[in-house]
Scaffold this active site. Structure first.
Site, short mmCIF file in Angstrom:
data_model
loop_
_atom_site.label_atom_id
_atom_site.label_comp_id
_atom_site.label_asym_id
_atom_site.label_seq_id
_atom_site.Cartn_x
_atom_site.Cartn_y
_atom_site.Cartn_z
N LYS A 30 0.85 -1.19 0.00
CA LYS A 30 0.00 0.00 0.00
C LYS A 30 0.88 1.23 0.00
O LYS A 30 1.76 1.39 0.84
CB LYS A 30 -0.89 0.01 1.24
CG LYS A 30 -1.80 1.23 1.29
CD LYS A 30 -2.68 1.17 2.52
CE LYS A 30 -3.72 2.25 2.49
NZ LYS A 30 -3.28 3.49 3.07
N GLU A 78 -6.54 5.56 -6.97
CA GLU A 78 -5.71 6.24 -5.98
C GLU A 78 -4.35 6.47 -6.57
O GLU A 78 -3.77 5.62 -7.19
CB GLU A 78 -5.61 5.40 -4.70
CG GLU A 78 -4.87 6.10 -3.60
CD GLU A 78 -5.04 5.46 -2.23
OE1 GLU A 78 -4.18 5.69 -1.38
OE2 GLU A 78 -6.03 4.75 -2.01
#
Length: 184
Positions: A128, A184
């Protein structure tokens, strides 16, 4: 707060106090991160707070607050930007920290897609990297609006900011009349 006490060893009163404490800490962290662009906690510290809150709410469902941070995505949009109503809610993915979390996720995928238990579900995973979630709206192939996730229903208009990035195409050939790209 003694966050080291296992959830199943806490009394109801201690759990209530901790839920109150965690909720306030998460709310402060959300404001610092989403509205002030000044994170107060590392991602790991924030995730630990939320995981602990979820565990407490699961063990003590009667203590779950009506305004629980576990029900919220992001935070209210900053007052520094024009508000944008999302055409469809802009949701967030859950984190997976354990093998059991991944197995549960795969089971939910199988149920949603009506797959048999022995059918393969192929996943791609990557570390992430925190970034900005954005929705890009194209009309007749032309980029017209960029918005943050905000609280999932209302975000912030960041169109002009996104137009400074060379990696976002201004036009898309053969696009439908309205196309929304989220990432994102």
């Amino acid at each position: 707060m003694n966050e080291r006490t296992p959830v199943d060893k806490l009394t109801k009163d201690a759990a209530s106090d901790e839920i109150e404490y965690l909720s306030k800490q998460i709310e402060k962290a959300d404001i610092a991160y989403y509205q002030q662009d000044d994170p107060a906690l590392s991602d790991a510290e924030y995730d630990n707070l939320r995981q602990r809150l979820l565990a407490l709410e699961e063990k003590f469902p009667s203590l779950r607050r009506k305004d629980s941070p576990s029900d919220k995505i992001g935070a209210a949009p900053s007052s520094r930007f024009v508000k944008v109503q999302h055409s469809q809610p802009m949701l967030s993915l859950d984190n997976a920290f354990t093998d059991d979390d991944v197995r549960d996720f795969i089971m939910r995928i199988r149920r949603f897609l009506a797959l048999e238990e022995n059918e393969d579900v192929i996943l791609t995973a990557e570390p992430k990297i925190d970034g900005l979630s954005a929705s890009l709206r194209y009309e007749k192939g032309r980029f017209v609006l960029g918005a943050t996730r905000g609280d999932g229903k209302v975000g912030e208009d960041i169109t002009r900011n996104l137009e400074t990035l060379d990696t976002i195409p201004r036009t898309i050939s053969n696009a439908p009349d309205i196309l929304e790209v989220r990432g994102e």
